[in-house]
Scaffold this active site. Structure first.
Site, mmCIF file in Angstrom:
data_model
loop_
_atom_site.group_PDB
_atom_site.id
_atom_site.type_symbol
_atom_site.label_atom_id
_atom_site.label_comp_id
_atom_site.label_asym_id
_atom_site.label_seq_id
_atom_site.Cartn_x
_atom_site.Cartn_y
_atom_site.Cartn_z
ATOM 1 N N ASP A 20 35.652 104.784 67.724
ATOM 2 C CA ASP A 20 36.806 104.709 66.825
ATOM 3 C C ASP A 20 36.743 105.701 65.668
ATOM 4 O OD1 ASP A 20 38.135 102.739 68.202
ATOM 5 O OD2 ASP A 20 37.463 101.098 66.927
ATOM 6 N N LYS A 44 42.695 99.958 60.560
ATOM 7 C CA LYS A 44 43.639 100.195 61.654
ATOM 8 C C LYS A 44 43.963 98.875 62.326
ATOM 9 C CE LYS A 44 40.940 99.435 65.444
ATOM 10 N NZ LYS A 44 41.202 98.437 66.512
#
Length: 289
Positions: free
Chosen positions: A137, A11
């Site tokens: 996350d 990401k």
């Protein structure tokens, strides 16, 4: 099913702001995260003994309970009484300690893979609930795509997919500790915050040039003094045609967004010649269909 291989995608942060800190040390964040096609490969195999074995193409990667993949596997084994041993082969393509959620996305793929392998029938929400125990996350990495993350990063809202473009990723040889970056951020007296609400509006509007105007990452204030090469990478990307160049997460990885593939390739050529660059390449945004 005795074996499964998954892509653990990286990401980047399209925007990152910090709003405060909880008593337990976690920070309240307001950020937009975007999955990219760059990925590790996680292969899971059942084995006869009851152990968890982790092998990697990186010798220095922990292979014991200090590895988040081990923690994810143990969480599932203990909860569901799985007696089989498990072997994990990690093919790492993402740079380590780079602000790209490399460990978190490997853990997310571990949860997804074990759910399929043992037919646990856990929903995405149930996987995310378990992922949240491993790291802030991980729930995002389970879901992926273009998302607004609030709270400590675990409250997720889907946004319109980012417009297509070419993404250049550049990681300097230096690495930084996420904990150290956040600690230094907490000592700052003045911070200019990005307008995350306006950024979200522009993302939902779908105009890449408008989105680029409002992107920002407050952690650059801390990480750039620690790794000044970040500024040199950003400047080179802009010089070669990037609409925006910005650090991802706590860094030190930098990305640039390019409309033209030729410009993106020119930036890669320029940066690859620099001795302070460890890894540089081109990728694209990735969203679930």
């Amino acid at each position: 099913m005795d074996r499964i291989t998954l892509k653990a995608r990286a990401k980047i942060n399209i925007g990152l702001d910090i709003l405060g800190q909880r008593d337990d040390g976690y920070h309240f964040v307001h950020m937009v995260m975007q999955t990219i096609s760059l990925h590790d490969e996680v292969t899971i195999r059942k084995q006869m003994d009851k152990e968890i074995l982790i092998k990697s193409n990186l010798r220095y990667l922990p292979s014991n309970e200090n590895n988040i993949v081990y923690k994810a596997a143990m969480l599932i084994k203990e909860e569901f009484g799985i007696t089989e041993g498990l072997r994990f082969d990690l093919k790492k393509e993402m740079p380590i300690a780079a602000g790209m959620a490399g460990g978190s996305t490997d853990a997310a793929s571990t949860l997804i893979g074990l759910n399929r392998m043992f037919d646990l029938k856990l929903s995405t929400k149930e996987l995310c609930d378990r992922g949240g125990k491993l790291g802030a996350d991980v729930p995002y990495c389970i879901r992926g795509g273009t998302m607004l993350a609030t709270g400590i990063g675990d409250e997720l809202t889907c946004l319109s997919p980012m417009p297509e473009c070419y993404v250049v990723i550049a990681k300097p040889r230096a690495s930084v500790s996420t904990r150290t970056v956040y600690q230094k951020y907490d000592s700052l007296e003045q911070v200019e915050h990005p307008n995350m609400d306006l950024l979200v509006d522009k993302i939902n509007g779908g105009n890449l040039k408008e989105i680029a105007k409002y992107m920002g990452n407050v952690l650059e204030l801390v990480t750039i003094p620690m790794v000044p090469e970040i500024t040199r990478i950003k400047e080179q990307m802009i010089q070669d045609g990037a609409m925006i160049s910005m650090m991802s997460g706590s860094g030190p990885t930098v990305f640039g967004l390019f409309e033209q593939q030729e410009e993106a390739q020119r930036a890669i050529t320029s940066l690859s010649q620099q001795p302070f660059i460890q890894k540089c390449g081109m990728t694209r945004f990735w969203n679930r269909k």
